[in-house]
Scaffold this motif. Structure first.
Motif, PDB file in Angstrom:
ATOM      1  N   ASP A  40     -10.622   9.083   7.890  1.00 55.72           N
ATOM      2  CA  ASP A  40     -11.249   8.427   6.580  1.00 55.72           C
ATOM      3  C   ASP A  40     -10.880   7.971   5.750  1.00 55.72           C
ATOM      4  N   TYR A  41      -9.920   6.687   5.337  1.00 54.14           N
ATOM      5  CA  TYR A  41      -9.242   6.623   4.647  1.00 54.14           C
ATOM      6  C   TYR A  41      -9.458   5.258   3.715  1.00 54.14           C
ATOM      7  N   ARG A  42     -10.760   5.142   3.071  1.00 60.94           N
ATOM      8  CA  ARG A  42     -11.545   4.394   2.302  1.00 60.94           C
ATOM      9  C   ARG A  42     -11.331   5.321   0.912  1.00 60.94           C
ATOM     10  N   PRO A  43     -10.780   4.357  -0.185  1.00 63.38           N
ATOM     11  CA  PRO A  43     -10.165   4.352  -1.388  1.00 63.38           C
ATOM     12  C   PRO A  43     -10.704   5.776  -2.242  1.00 63.38           C
ATOM     13  N   GLU A  44     -12.282   5.165  -2.455  1.00 66.54           N
ATOM     14  CA  GLU A  44     -12.834   6.086  -3.001  1.00 66.54           C
ATOM     15  C   GLU A  44     -12.991   7.301  -2.549  1.00 66.54           C
ATOM     16  N   VAL A  45     -12.254   8.117  -1.324  1.00 64.17           N
ATOM     17  CA  VAL A  45     -13.154   9.126  -0.346  1.00 64.17           C
ATOM     18  C   VAL A  45     -11.050  10.057  -0.961  1.00 64.17           C
ATOM     19  N   MET A  46     -10.290   9.311  -0.875  1.00 67.31           N
ATOM     20  CA  MET A  46      -8.957   9.512  -1.376  1.00 67.31           C
ATOM     21  C   MET A  46      -9.180   9.674  -2.184  1.00 67.31           C
ATOM     22  N   TRP A  47      -9.877   9.448  -3.154  1.00 71.67           N
ATOM     23  CA  TRP A  47      -9.922   9.303  -4.801  1.00 71.67           C
ATOM     24  C   TRP A  47     -10.398  11.142  -4.097  1.00 71.67           C
ATOM     25  N   ARG A  48     -11.401  11.269  -4.240  1.00 70.16           N
ATOM     26  CA  ARG A  48     -12.607  12.292  -3.790  1.00 70.16           C
ATOM     27  C   ARG A  48     -11.253  13.620  -3.174  1.00 70.16           C
ATOM     28  N   ASN A  49     -10.498  13.495  -1.153  1.00 69.97           N
ATOM     29  CA  ASN A  49      -9.723  14.831  -1.045  1.00 69.97           C
ATOM     30  C   ASN A  49      -8.583  15.188  -2.273  1.00 69.97           C
ATOM     31  N   LEU A  50      -8.005  13.972  -2.674  1.00 67.50           N
ATOM     32  CA  LEU A  50      -7.309  13.645  -3.526  1.00 67.50           C
ATOM     33  C   LEU A  50      -6.158  14.820  -4.955  1.00 67.50           C
ATOM     34  N   VAL A  51      -8.321  14.773  -5.133  1.00 69.53           N
ATOM     35  CA  VAL A  51      -8.422  16.065  -6.504  1.00 69.53           C
ATOM     36  C   VAL A  51      -7.366  15.676  -7.578  1.00 69.53           C
ATOM     37  N   VAL A  52      -7.556  14.452  -7.140  1.00 68.99           N
ATOM     38  CA  VAL A  52      -6.612  13.612  -9.206  1.00 68.99           C
ATOM     39  C   VAL A  52      -7.124  12.614 -10.030  1.00 68.99           C
ATOM     40  N   PRO A  53      -7.110  12.333 -10.881  1.00 73.44           N
ATOM     41  CA  PRO A  53      -7.612  11.763 -11.819  1.00 73.44           C
ATOM     42  C   PRO A  53      -8.296  10.757 -11.447  1.00 73.44           C
ATOM     43  N   ASP A  54      -7.157   9.573 -10.753  1.00 69.83           N
ATOM     44  CA  ASP A  54      -7.399   8.182 -10.518  1.00 69.83           C
ATOM     45  C   ASP A  54      -6.362   7.928  -9.993  1.00 69.83           C
ATOM     46  N   VAL A  55      -7.542   7.124  -8.251  1.00 68.63           N
ATOM     47  CA  VAL A  55      -5.821   6.871  -7.823  1.00 68.63           C
ATOM     48  C   VAL A  55      -5.925   5.123  -7.909  1.00 68.63           C
ATOM     49  N   ILE A  56      -4.393   5.054  -7.750  1.00 69.78           N
ATOM     50  CA  ILE A  56      -4.187   2.855  -7.093  1.00 69.78           C
ATOM     51  C   ILE A  56      -3.304   3.089  -6.223  1.00 69.78           C
ATOM     52  N   GLU A  57      -4.803   1.946  -5.055  1.00 74.92           N
ATOM     53  CA  GLU A  57      -3.551   1.800  -3.934  1.00 74.92           C
ATOM     54  C   GLU A  57      -3.568   0.124  -3.665  1.00 74.92           C
ATOM     55  N   THR A  58      -2.413   0.329  -2.902  1.00 71.12           N
ATOM     56  CA  THR A  58      -1.578  -0.490  -3.748  1.00 71.12           C
ATOM     57  C   THR A  58      -1.629  -0.706  -1.089  1.00 71.12           C
ATOM     58  N   VAL A  59      -1.336  -2.260  -0.947  1.00 78.15           N
ATOM     59  CA  VAL A  59      -1.746  -3.110   0.355  1.00 78.15           C
ATOM     60  C   VAL A  59      -0.207  -4.076   0.321  1.00 78.15           C
ATOM     61  N   ASP A  60       0.832  -3.139   1.669  1.00 76.29           N
ATOM     62  CA  ASP A  60       1.956  -4.293   2.306  1.00 76.29           C
ATOM     63  C   ASP A  60       1.332  -4.121   3.986  1.00 76.29           C
ATOM     64  N   THR A  61       2.270  -5.226   4.300  1.00 80.85           N
ATOM     65  CA  THR A  61       3.327  -5.459   5.059  1.00 80.85           C
ATOM     66  C   THR A  61       4.062  -4.944   5.983  1.00 80.85           C
ATOM     67  N   ILE A  62       4.926  -4.484   6.992  1.00 74.90           N
ATOM     68  CA  ILE A  62       6.045  -3.858   7.566  1.00 74.90           C
ATOM     69  C   ILE A  62       5.787  -4.437   8.871  1.00 74.90           C
ATOM     70  N   HIS A  63       6.837  -4.620   9.367  1.00 82.13           N
ATOM     71  CA  HIS A  63       7.445  -4.700  10.862  1.00 82.13           C
ATOM     72  C   HIS A  63       7.752  -3.728  11.554  1.00 82.13           C
ATOM     73  N   VAL A  64       7.540  -3.085  12.705  1.00 81.56           N
ATOM     74  CA  VAL A  64       8.382  -2.128  13.439  1.00 81.56           C
ATOM     75  C   VAL A  64       8.123  -2.471  14.736  1.00 81.56           C
ATOM     76  N   ARG A  65       9.291  -2.354  15.616  1.00 82.34           N
ATOM     77  CA  ARG A  65       9.197  -2.273  16.489  1.00 82.34           C
ATOM     78  C   ARG A  65       8.779  -3.533  17.157  1.00 82.34           C
ATOM     79  N   GLY A  66       8.652  -4.783  16.547  1.00 74.64           N
ATOM     80  CA  GLY A  66       8.039  -5.918  16.620  1.00 74.64           C
ATOM     81  C   GLY A  66       6.789  -6.137  16.755  1.00 74.64           C
ATOM     82  N   ARG A  67       6.100  -5.215  15.740  1.00 71.55           N
ATOM     83  CA  ARG A  67       4.857  -5.467  15.577  1.00 71.55           C
ATOM     84  C   ARG A  67       4.623  -5.139  14.211  1.00 71.55           C
ATOM     85  N   PHE A  68       4.029  -6.313  13.620  1.00 75.47           N
ATOM     86  CA  PHE A  68       3.169  -5.288  11.732  1.00 75.47           C
ATOM     87  C   PHE A  68       2.119  -4.797  11.944  1.00 75.47           C
ATOM     88  N   PHE A  69       2.254  -3.842  11.043  1.00 75.08           N
ATOM     89  CA  PHE A  69       1.287  -3.324  10.074  1.00 75.08           C
ATOM     90  C   PHE A  69       1.342  -2.886   8.998  1.00 75.08           C
TER      91      PHE A  69
END
Length: 264
Positions: A125-154
């Motif tokens: 489960d990688y919803r931001p609010e869940v990551m916030w709870r699981n990581l036990v830190v005051p707050d979490v910033i989520e950044t999203v980017d795109t990478i190209h690996v072995r002919g595929r985009f992720f």
């Protein structure tokens, strides 16, 4: 009239495709996908002669390491309570393969039903609010980017604390850095040894390697999706494509909600 109809159908298809891929560009689950893990097992060997440091006597041990591999492969599907699941098979390095669990996916959540168990649980489960709870830190910033690996985009998600320190990296379709999808790396340090641990090595699809552990930190090719601060009780964060915060969703156009592109 016929050309107009074709144009409208193509436009609808493009909008539907964009909305679908914007939600999850690379689903975690796909038939033929396989996660490979490397297992490290340590056994205590002979005692190394004592080393004297001042008034302290230190005892060291010689440990032998045994390495093996485990493969989790999605092959075929099944229905459980009317819901479609992928069958997951576990294979050890010796070639023995057994049915392990069934998995299904909804958005950012992957559910599982283990062999011999009727109850459904969450494996990933990688919803931001869940990551916030699981990581036990005051707050979490989520950044999203795109990478190209072995002919595929992720699509890659970085979760950072308030000091911009990366606390977790997740790639859609693969899983978490060091963990993959099926299990997490676990290293337990004891006074006398480093105990057994498992690490994610690679993800294959139909026998072809599509991602490795080293690919989690390749250079990004697209950083247009802006970051969004999250908290356990924070409402959805809205941004336009220039990174400006919005008070409410626009009536039409493209905007960013909780780090995801949305098309109206």
């Amino acid at each position: 009239m016929k050309k107009t109809l074709i144009f409208l159908l193509l436009s609808f298809w493009c909008v539907f495709t964009f909305a679908k891929t914007a939600d999850v560009l690379n689903p975690m689950l796909a038939d033929g996908r396989e996660w490979v893990y490397k297992n490290h097992h340590f056994e205590e060997g002979s005692v190394i002669p004592q080393i004297i440091e001042g008034n302290n006597t230190l005892t060291q041990y010689d440990y032998s390491e045994v390495v093996s591999y485990t493969y989790y492969t999605l092959r075929g599907d099944t229905l459980i309570d009317g819901k479609r699941y992928y069958k997951t098979f576990r294979r050890n390095g010796d070639g023995d393969e057994n049915y392990d669990r069934a998995m299904r996916e909804e958005g950012r959540i992957v559910y599982q039903v283990m062999r011999g168990d009727d109850s459904e649980g969450i494996i990933f489960d990688y919803r931001p609010e869940v990551m916030w709870r699981n990581l036990v830190v005051p707050d979490v910033i989520e950044t999203v980017d795109t990478i190209h690996v072995r002919g595929r985009f992720f699509v890659r998600h970085h979760y950072l604390d308030s000091y911009s320190y990366t606390v977790s990296v997740i790639v859609e379709g693969i899983g978490m850095d060091g963990n993959g999808l099926m299990m997490g790396s676990h290293i337990q340090y004891l006074p006398t040894c480093v105990c057994d641990y498992t690490e994610f090595v690679a993800c294959n699809e139909d026998g072809e390697c599509i991602f490795t552990q080293h690919d989690f930190y390749v250079e990004a090719i697209d950083t247009k999706v802006e970051s969004a601060a999250t908290s356990s009780s924070a409402p959805s964060s809205l941004y336009d494509l220039q990174g400006r915060r919005l008070a409410a969703p626009p009536t039409k156009g493209v905007y960013i909600q909780d780090g995801r592109k949305v098309l109206k």
